[in-house]
Write a protein that holds these residues in place. Structure first.
Motif, PDB file in Angstrom:
ATOM      1  N   HIS A   1      62.562  35.672  39.994  1.00 52.68           N
ATOM      2  CA  HIS A   1      62.350  36.504  38.804  1.00 52.68           C
ATOM      3  C   HIS A   1      63.676  36.600  38.056  1.00 52.68           C
ATOM      4  CE1 HIS A   1      61.869  40.139  36.376  1.00 52.68           C
ATOM      5  NE2 HIS A   1      60.565  40.046  36.553  1.00 52.68           N
ATOM      6  N   PRO A   2      63.673  36.468  36.720  1.00 55.75           N
ATOM      7  CA  PRO A   2      64.942  36.454  35.964  1.00 55.75           C
ATOM      8  C   PRO A   2      65.856  37.636  36.232  1.00 55.75           C
ATOM      9  CG  PRO A   2      63.125  35.819  34.540  1.00 55.75           C
ATOM     10  CD  PRO A   2      62.512  36.256  35.841  1.00 55.75           C
ATOM     11  N   LEU A   3      65.291  38.837  36.332  1.00 57.77           N
ATOM     12  CA  LEU A   3      66.132  40.018  36.503  1.00 57.77           C
ATOM     13  C   LEU A   3      66.767  40.059  37.891  1.00 57.77           C
ATOM     14  CD1 LEU A   3      67.361  42.577  35.528  1.00 57.77           C
ATOM     15  CD2 LEU A   3      65.199  43.767  35.906  1.00 57.77           C
TER      16      LEU A   3
ATOM     17  N   TYR B   1      88.223  26.402  41.371  1.00 55.44           N
ATOM     18  CA  TYR B   1      86.878  26.655  41.885  1.00 55.44           C
ATOM     19  C   TYR B   1      86.354  28.005  41.393  1.00 55.44           C
ATOM     20  CZ  TYR B   1      87.786  22.712  45.002  1.00 55.44           C
ATOM     21  OH  TYR B   1      88.083  21.474  45.506  1.00 55.44           O
ATOM     22  N   LYS B   2      87.245  28.981  41.316  1.00 53.96           N
ATOM     23  CA  LYS B   2      86.838  30.283  40.787  1.00 53.96           C
ATOM     24  C   LYS B   2      86.394  30.157  39.331  1.00 53.96           C
ATOM     25  CE  LYS B   2      88.797  34.202  43.221  1.00 53.96           C
ATOM     26  NZ  LYS B   2      89.493  35.485  43.051  1.00 53.96           N
ATOM     27  N   ALA B   3      87.195  29.456  38.533  1.00 50.53           N
ATOM     28  CA  ALA B   3      86.871  29.294  37.108  1.00 50.53           C
ATOM     29  C   ALA B   3      85.546  28.562  36.936  1.00 50.53           C
ATOM     30  CB  ALA B   3      87.995  28.531  36.409  1.00 50.53           C
ATOM     31  N   PHE B   4      85.317  27.528  37.748  1.00 52.33           N
ATOM     32  CA  PHE B   4      84.061  26.783  37.659  1.00 52.33           C
ATOM     33  C   PHE B   4      82.887  27.663  38.070  1.00 52.33           C
ATOM     34  CE2 PHE B   4      81.141  23.336  39.330  1.00 52.33           C
ATOM     35  CZ  PHE B   4      80.772  22.897  38.068  1.00 52.33           C
ATOM     36  N   GLY B   5      83.097  28.487  39.100  1.00 52.88           N
ATOM     37  CA  GLY B   5      82.054  29.421  39.518  1.00 52.88           C
ATOM     38  C   GLY B   5      81.732  30.429  38.438  1.00 52.88           C
ATOM     39  N   TYR B   6      82.768  30.988  37.800  1.00 49.21           N
ATOM     40  CA  TYR B   6      82.555  31.931  36.698  1.00 49.21           C
ATOM     41  C   TYR B   6      81.738  31.281  35.583  1.00 49.21           C
ATOM     42  CZ  TYR B   6      86.174  34.991  38.695  1.00 49.21           C
ATOM     43  OH  TYR B   6      86.900  35.812  39.515  1.00 49.21           O
ATOM     44  N   PHE B   7      82.065  30.041  35.268  1.00 48.50           N
ATOM     45  CA  PHE B   7      81.375  29.339  34.184  1.00 48.50           C
ATOM     46  C   PHE B   7      79.898  29.125  34.519  1.00 48.50           C
ATOM     47  CE2 PHE B   7      79.853  25.267  32.447  1.00 48.50           C
ATOM     48  CZ  PHE B   7      79.927  25.547  31.092  1.00 48.50           C
ATOM     49  N   VAL B   8      79.615  28.641  35.712  1.00 48.17           N
ATOM     50  CA  VAL B   8      78.226  28.378  36.117  1.00 48.17           C
ATOM     51  C   VAL B   8      77.430  29.670  36.176  1.00 48.17           C
ATOM     52  CG1 VAL B   8      76.751  27.583  38.024  1.00 48.17           C
ATOM     53  CG2 VAL B   8      78.758  26.250  37.355  1.00 48.17           C
ATOM     54  N   PHE B   9      78.003  30.719  36.764  1.00 46.31           N
ATOM     55  CA  PHE B   9      77.295  31.991  36.893  1.00 46.31           C
ATOM     56  C   PHE B   9      77.066  32.642  35.521  1.00 46.31           C
ATOM     57  CE2 PHE B   9      79.238  32.448  41.376  1.00 46.31           C
ATOM     58  CZ  PHE B   9      78.190  31.716  41.920  1.00 46.31           C
ATOM     59  N   GLY B  10      78.102  32.637  34.676  1.00 46.90           N
ATOM     60  CA  GLY B  10      77.948  33.224  33.347  1.00 46.90           C
ATOM     61  C   GLY B  10      76.927  32.501  32.508  1.00 46.90           C
ATOM     62  N   THR B  11      76.958  31.174  32.554  1.00 50.19           N
ATOM     63  CA  THR B  11      75.970  30.370  31.817  1.00 50.19           C
ATOM     64  C   THR B  11      74.560  30.654  32.306  1.00 50.19           C
ATOM     65  OG1 THR B  11      77.599  28.608  31.492  1.00 50.19           O
ATOM     66  CG2 THR B  11      75.279  28.021  31.211  1.00 50.19           C
ATOM     67  N   SER B  12      74.405  30.783  33.613  1.00 45.87           N
ATOM     68  CA  SER B  12      73.079  31.031  34.194  1.00 45.87           C
ATOM     69  C   SER B  12      72.519  32.374  33.749  1.00 45.87           C
ATOM     70  CB  SER B  12      73.157  30.969  35.723  1.00 45.87           C
ATOM     71  OG  SER B  12      73.542  29.687  36.163  1.00 45.87           O
ATOM     72  N   ILE B  13      73.371  33.401  33.698  1.00 49.35           N
ATOM     73  CA  ILE B  13      72.900  34.722  33.248  1.00 49.35           C
ATOM     74  C   ILE B  13      72.425  34.660  31.803  1.00 49.35           C
ATOM     75  CG2 ILE B  13      73.654  37.070  32.712  1.00 49.35           C
ATOM     76  CD1 ILE B  13      75.403  36.964  35.186  1.00 49.35           C
ATOM     77  N   LEU B  14      73.159  33.940  30.955  1.00 49.50           N
ATOM     78  CA  LEU B  14      72.742  33.805  29.556  1.00 49.50           C
ATOM     79  C   LEU B  14      71.420  33.050  29.453  1.00 49.50           C
ATOM     80  CD1 LEU B  14      76.132  33.006  27.784  1.00 49.50           C
ATOM     81  CD2 LEU B  14      74.878  35.168  27.795  1.00 49.50           C
ATOM     82  N   LEU B  15      71.242  32.025  30.266  1.00 52.11           N
ATOM     83  CA  LEU B  15      70.000  31.251  30.234  1.00 52.11           C
ATOM     84  C   LEU B  15      68.823  32.055  30.787  1.00 52.11           C
ATOM     85  CD1 LEU B  15      71.330  27.757  31.391  1.00 52.11           C
ATOM     86  CD2 LEU B  15      70.645  28.427  29.080  1.00 52.11           C
ATOM     87  N   LEU B  16      69.102  32.953  31.730  1.00 53.23           N
ATOM     88  CA  LEU B  16      68.020  33.763  32.300  1.00 53.23           C
ATOM     89  C   LEU B  16      67.474  34.774  31.295  1.00 53.23           C
ATOM     90  CD1 LEU B  16      69.430  34.327  35.880  1.00 53.23           C
ATOM     91  CD2 LEU B  16      67.208  33.334  35.332  1.00 53.23           C
TER      92      LEU B  16
END
Length: 407
Positions: free
Chosen positions: A158-160, A182-197
């Motif tokens: 579920h998106p939320l 690795y931290k910066a890449f993780g931040y990027f992937v996680f932040g992008t995913s939240i916006l897409l959700l």
């Protein structure tokens, strides 16, 4: 050379089961259910019934108070079948923290590995969702394939709830010592995913976290981090408001009273109708509510009665009948609907006890994740759904019992 495999397994089996459960949260509900079963079965071999500290026992009882309410509530409800279903479904809220406490799991695991396993599971999940979503967009030419439920549905999430997992992973990633790249890449992937959700609450919490990050950067004069934080916030606001179809715009839309069943109906409209209707119904029995499990049938029956007594148009009737089958999308209100104002007061008191105990022990990480859950409860009945129950039962208790000594 003789290998002592059995002693090694005996020593590490519980830790492995805990790490696997932490890894599994974002990788389909089926995987997390199987991991929970493995953790539960493994814990039985480590279980030692020895009276814990009073504060630990008080935390266990306070934290699992909603399940204890359900146990008592089954004797005072007319909805026995639904009540029994809820008790079975929410039982991890009690037995998972119980197993963690009485197996002394907190001293048998490495908390760096625990957090890394959770981060890795969420990271793998996000990569799967992003890669498969991009594939579908390129194949069909439809951008919706990588947004909202389409993004989360790849792994049956579920998106939320997915957003809450990701934000928790961000909090963990910020706390552990890791290579900057690795931290910066993780931040990027996680932040992008939240916006897409496209979860409104998820994006708002992310904005709050970034705002705190900017504040800390200014205070410590870390201008590189300050630039990253401000750039991220600007990107979020641009992506949120530059496109008319963005779901965050729903929060700022002007509304009229009778939008249910019209083209302007959205998630905010539906929640407002659910909350207003439940509050109106609750006036019949405000102190004690309608009983455990009453929401499923009582609420719907009262809505259908209201339809018969009023002259609604057909689109509104159809929307009312459909939405009346949903939960109230507010855990506090649903507790109040079924247990009344008194039940809600007791539940809120149990929350205050947990917060007080965590403050006395200086557990900021627990308080951060617990606050996420408390915010989630305003817009979802998370403690009645598997994705919310497992997370609530497992992650915060482990953080509460995390030893102060670094491992």
């Amino acid at each position: 050379m003789k290998l002592n495999i059995i002693p090694h397994l005996e020593k590490n089996a519980l830790a492995f089961a805990i790490y696997l459960f932490a890894f599994s949260f974002s990788l389909t509900p089926f995987f997390s259910s199987m991991s929970l079963l493995l953790f539960s079965a493994t814990s039985l071999f480590y279980l030692k019934i020895k009276l814990p500290k009073r504060s630990d026992l008080l935390f266990l009882l306070s934290y699992s108070f909603i399940f204890l309410m359900y146990l008592v509530g089954i004797f005072f409800t007319d909805f026995q079948n639904r009540a029994l279903e809820l008790i079975v479904r929410t039982s991890p809220i009690l037995f998972v923290p119980f197993l963690l406490l009485f197996t002394k799991a907190s001293i048998k695991i490495n908390y760096f590995k625990l957090k890394l396993c959770f981060i890795s599971g969420v990271f793998v999940s996000c990569l799967i969702s992003i890669i498969y979503g991009i594939f579908r967009v390129l194949r069909d030419g439809d951008l919706q394939h990588i947004l909202y439920f389409e993004f989360a549905g790849i792994l049956d999430l579920h998106p939320l709830y997915y957003s809450i997992y990701i934000i928790t992973a961000l909090v963990f990633l910020n706390k552990i010592v890791f290579k900057p790249f690795y931290k910066a890449f993780g931040y990027f992937v996680f932040g992008t995913s939240i916006l897409l959700l496209q979860s409104k609450l998820g994006i708002l919490i992310l904005v709050f976290v970034l705002g705190h990050f900017v504040y800390i950067s200014v205070k410590r004069k870390h201008y590189t981090y300050l630039f990253i934080g401000i750039t991220s916030l600007c990107f979020i606001f641009f992506s949120a408001f530059a496109f008319d179809g963005n779901r965050l715009n729903e929060l700022f839309s002007s509304r009229e009273r009778n939008e249910l069943g019209t083209s302007r109906e959205d998630g905010v409209t539906q929640r407002i109708w659910l909350w207003e209707t439940a509050t109106k119904q609750l006036q019949e029995n405000p102190l004690f509510g309608f009983g455990l499990g009453s929401k499923k049938d009582m609420f719907k029956w009262k809505v259908e009665k209201d339809i018969l007594m009023n002259n609604y148009d057909w689109p509104t009737i159809r929307a009312m009948k459909l939405i009346s089958t949903w939960n109230l999308h507010n855990n506090y209100l649903q507790i109040c609907y079924e247990f009344g104002i008194l039940g809600l007061i007791y539940f809120l008191a149990s929350i205050l006890v947990c917060i007080r105990l965590a403050m006395l022990r200086s557990k900021p990480l627990f308080l951060s994740v617990y606050t996420l859950i408390l915010a989630l409860l305003f817009v979802e009945v998370a403690l009645n759904r598997q994705m919310g129950i497992y997370f609530y039962a497992f992650i915060p208790p482990l953080l509460f019992w995390e030893p102060k000594v670094r491992q």
